[in-house]
Design a protein around this motif. Structure first.
Motif, PDB file in Angstrom:
ATOM      1  N   SER A  71      37.323 -40.457   2.273  1.00  0.00           N
ATOM      2  CA  SER A  71      36.973 -41.827   1.898  1.00  0.00           C
ATOM      3  C   SER A  71      37.769 -42.231   0.662  1.00  0.00           C
ATOM      4  O   SER A  71      38.385 -41.378   0.004  1.00  0.00           O
ATOM      5  N   GLY A  72      37.753 -43.516   0.366  1.00  0.00           N
ATOM      6  CA  GLY A  72      38.434 -44.027  -0.811  1.00  0.00           C
ATOM      7  C   GLY A  72      37.572 -45.052  -1.514  1.00  0.00           C
ATOM      8  O   GLY A  72      36.702 -45.669  -0.884  1.00  0.00           O
ATOM      9  N   ASP A  73      37.794 -45.215  -2.812  1.00  0.00           N
ATOM     10  CA  ASP A  73      36.988 -46.186  -3.543  1.00  0.00           C
ATOM     11  C   ASP A  73      37.579 -47.587  -3.403  1.00  0.00           C
ATOM     12  O   ASP A  73      38.735 -47.760  -3.000  1.00  0.00           O
ATOM     13  N   ASN A  74      36.760 -48.609  -3.720  1.00  0.00           N
ATOM     14  CA  ASN A  74      37.201 -49.996  -3.555  1.00  0.00           C
ATOM     15  C   ASN A  74      38.353 -50.351  -4.486  1.00  0.00           C
ATOM     16  O   ASN A  74      39.153 -51.242  -4.186  1.00  0.00           O
ATOM     17  N   ALA A  75      38.455 -49.673  -5.608  1.00  0.00           N
ATOM     18  CA  ALA A  75      39.538 -49.949  -6.551  1.00  0.00           C
ATOM     19  C   ALA A  75      40.867 -49.369  -6.085  1.00  0.00           C
ATOM     20  O   ALA A  75      41.907 -49.652  -6.680  1.00  0.00           O
ATOM     21  N   LYS A  76      40.809 -48.566  -5.027  1.00  0.00           N
ATOM     22  CA  LYS A  76      42.018 -47.946  -4.460  1.00  0.00           C
ATOM     23  C   LYS A  76      42.757 -47.097  -5.488  1.00  0.00           C
ATOM     24  O   LYS A  76      43.992 -47.131  -5.588  1.00  0.00           O
ATOM     25  N   THR A  77      41.966 -46.338  -6.258  1.00  0.00           N
ATOM     26  CA  THR A  77      42.572 -45.408  -7.202  1.00  0.00           C
ATOM     27  C   THR A  77      42.118 -43.983  -6.972  1.00  0.00           C
ATOM     28  O   THR A  77      42.711 -43.051  -7.521  1.00  0.00           O
ATOM     29  N   THR A  78      41.076 -43.781  -6.187  1.00  0.00           N
ATOM     30  CA  THR A  78      40.497 -42.453  -5.992  1.00  0.00           C
ATOM     31  C   THR A  78      40.149 -42.233  -4.533  1.00  0.00           C
ATOM     32  O   THR A  78      39.632 -43.130  -3.871  1.00  0.00           O
ATOM     33  N   ALA A  79      40.435 -41.032  -4.056  1.00  0.00           N
ATOM     34  CA  ALA A  79      40.043 -40.625  -2.709  1.00  0.00           C
ATOM     35  C   ALA A  79      39.145 -39.406  -2.811  1.00  0.00           C
ATOM     36  O   ALA A  79      39.200 -38.649  -3.790  1.00  0.00           O
ATOM     37  N   TYR A  80      38.324 -39.238  -1.805  1.00  0.00           N
ATOM     38  CA  TYR A  80      37.365 -38.140  -1.782  1.00  0.00           C
ATOM     39  C   TYR A  80      37.476 -37.394  -0.457  1.00  0.00           C
ATOM     40  O   TYR A  80      37.784 -37.981   0.578  1.00  0.00           O
ATOM     41  N   LEU A  81      37.177 -36.111  -0.511  1.00  0.00           N
ATOM     42  CA  LEU A  81      37.063 -35.310   0.703  1.00  0.00           C
ATOM     43  C   LEU A  81      35.691 -34.659   0.675  1.00  0.00           C
ATOM     44  O   LEU A  81      35.435 -33.772  -0.143  1.00  0.00           O
ATOM     45  N   HIS A  82      34.806 -35.128   1.551  1.00  0.00           N
ATOM     46  CA  HIS A  82      33.466 -34.578   1.664  1.00  0.00           C
ATOM     47  C   HIS A  82      33.528 -33.458   2.704  1.00  0.00           C
ATOM     48  O   HIS A  82      33.842 -33.705   3.876  1.00  0.00           O
ATOM     49  N   MET A  83      33.204 -32.248   2.280  1.00  0.00           N
ATOM     50  CA  MET A  83      33.319 -31.086   3.150  1.00  0.00           C
ATOM     51  C   MET A  83      31.935 -30.522   3.426  1.00  0.00           C
ATOM     52  O   MET A  83      31.245 -30.082   2.493  1.00  0.00           O
ATOM     53  N   ASN A  84      31.520 -30.553   4.686  1.00  0.00           N
ATOM     54  CA  ASN A  84      30.218 -30.043   5.103  1.00  0.00           C
ATOM     55  C   ASN A  84      30.395 -28.866   6.051  1.00  0.00           C
ATOM     56  O   ASN A  84      31.480 -28.651   6.614  1.00  0.00           O
ATOM     57  N   SER A  85      29.322 -28.122   6.250  1.00  0.00           N
ATOM     58  CA  SER A  85      29.322 -26.974   7.172  1.00  0.00           C
ATOM     59  C   SER A  85      30.514 -26.066   6.903  1.00  0.00           C
ATOM     60  O   SER A  85      31.230 -25.665   7.835  1.00  0.00           O
ATOM     61  N   LEU A  86      30.720 -25.748   5.652  1.00  0.00           N
ATOM     62  CA  LEU A  86      31.890 -24.954   5.273  1.00  0.00           C
ATOM     63  C   LEU A  86      31.824 -23.543   5.847  1.00  0.00           C
ATOM     64  O   LEU A  86      30.739 -22.945   5.961  1.00  0.00           O
ATOM     65  N   LYS A  87      32.996 -23.036   6.205  1.00  0.00           N
ATOM     66  CA  LYS A  87      33.136 -21.713   6.793  1.00  0.00           C
ATOM     67  C   LYS A  87      34.040 -20.869   5.906  1.00  0.00           C
ATOM     68  O   LYS A  87      34.860 -21.409   5.155  1.00  0.00           O
ATOM     69  N   PRO A  88      33.952 -19.548   6.016  1.00  0.00           N
ATOM     70  CA  PRO A  88      34.881 -18.700   5.250  1.00  0.00           C
ATOM     71  C   PRO A  88      36.350 -19.042   5.524  1.00  0.00           C
ATOM     72  O   PRO A  88      37.185 -18.919   4.623  1.00  0.00           O
ATOM     73  N   ASP A  89      36.670 -19.487   6.741  1.00  0.00           N
ATOM     74  CA  ASP A  89      38.052 -19.871   7.069  1.00  0.00           C
ATOM     75  C   ASP A  89      38.519 -21.102   6.299  1.00  0.00           C
ATOM     76  O   ASP A  89      39.716 -21.410   6.291  1.00  0.00           O
ATOM     77  N   ASP A  90      37.611 -21.829   5.664  1.00  0.00           N
ATOM     78  CA  ASP A  90      37.991 -22.985   4.860  1.00  0.00           C
ATOM     79  C   ASP A  90      38.450 -22.585   3.455  1.00  0.00           C
ATOM     80  O   ASP A  90      38.890 -23.432   2.677  1.00  0.00           O
ATOM     81  N   THR A  91      38.355 -21.306   3.141  1.00  0.00           N
ATOM     82  CA  THR A  91      38.776 -20.823   1.823  1.00  0.00           C
ATOM     83  C   THR A  91      40.265 -21.047   1.612  1.00  0.00           C
ATOM     84  O   THR A  91      41.073 -20.792   2.512  1.00  0.00           O
ATOM     85  N   GLY A  92      40.623 -21.530   0.432  1.00  0.00           N
ATOM     86  CA  GLY A  92      42.025 -21.741   0.101  1.00  0.00           C
ATOM     87  C   GLY A  92      42.175 -22.655  -1.089  1.00  0.00           C
ATOM     88  O   GLY A  92      41.178 -23.090  -1.682  1.00  0.00           O
ATOM     89  N   VAL A  93      43.420 -22.936  -1.428  1.00  0.00           N
ATOM     90  CA  VAL A  93      43.712 -23.892  -2.483  1.00  0.00           C
ATOM     91  C   VAL A  93      43.915 -25.259  -1.828  1.00  0.00           C
ATOM     92  O   VAL A  93      44.718 -25.384  -0.901  1.00  0.00           O
ATOM     93  N   TYR A  94      43.182 -26.219  -2.316  1.00  0.00           N
ATOM     94  CA  TYR A  94      43.225 -27.570  -1.749  1.00  0.00           C
ATOM     95  C   TYR A  94      44.038 -28.486  -2.661  1.00  0.00           C
ATOM     96  O   TYR A  94      43.852 -28.476  -3.885  1.00  0.00           O
ATOM     97  N   TYR A  95      44.911 -29.268  -2.059  1.00  0.00           N
ATOM     98  CA  TYR A  95      45.770 -30.195  -2.770  1.00  0.00           C
ATOM     99  C   TYR A  95      45.588 -31.600  -2.200  1.00  0.00           C
ATOM    100  O   TYR A  95      45.349 -31.770  -1.004  1.00  0.00           O
TER     101      TYR A  95
END
Length: 126
Positions: A71-95
């Motif tokens: 998602s992104g904010d209305n000001a168009k300066t910030t984005a978000y990544l909402h992560m649910n039901s996380l699994k061990p395979d999701d482990t890593g460095v996120y960019y």
């Protein structure tokens, strides 16, 4: 100077949730997009999601579809990544990065991304 400042990583148990934030500094995103990438140990960096701030188009890799929401904010300066039901395979460095486009095949930026964040560690483990 164009910068992306990322926050929100950490340690979470399998099945848990995290929210990553990506804030643009020195520029706005109204004519581009934000893409999220991750690099698991021993693997190449892969694109997992993107959102266009031009038309709202979103894309997800099959590995996260139905579990992650961008998602992104209305000001168009910030984005978000909402992560649910996380699994061990999701482990890593996120960019996060600023591509020109979010296409039907993922983040796309002829000539390279306009900016990259430093990355944040996400560890999914019991």
């Amino acid at each position: 100077q164009l910068q992306l400042v990322e926050s929100g990583g950490g340690l979470v148990q399998p099945g848990g949730s995290l929210r990553l934030s990506c804030a643009a500094s020195g520029f706005t995103l109204d004519k581009s997009a934000i893409g999220w990438f991750r690099q698991a140990p021993g693997k190449e960096r892969e694109g997992i999601s993107c959102i266009s701030f031009i038309d709202g188009h979103q894309w997800y890799a099959d590995s996260v579809k139905g579990r992650f929401t961008i998602s992104g904010d209305n000001a168009k300066t910030t984005a978000y990544l909402h992560m649910n039901s996380l699994k061990p395979d999701d482990t890593g460095v996120y960019y996060c990065a600023a591509p020109r486009f979010c296409s039907g095949y993922g983040p796309y930026s002829p000539g390279g991304m306009e900016a990259w964040s430093e990355g944040t560690q996400v560890t999914v483990s019991s």
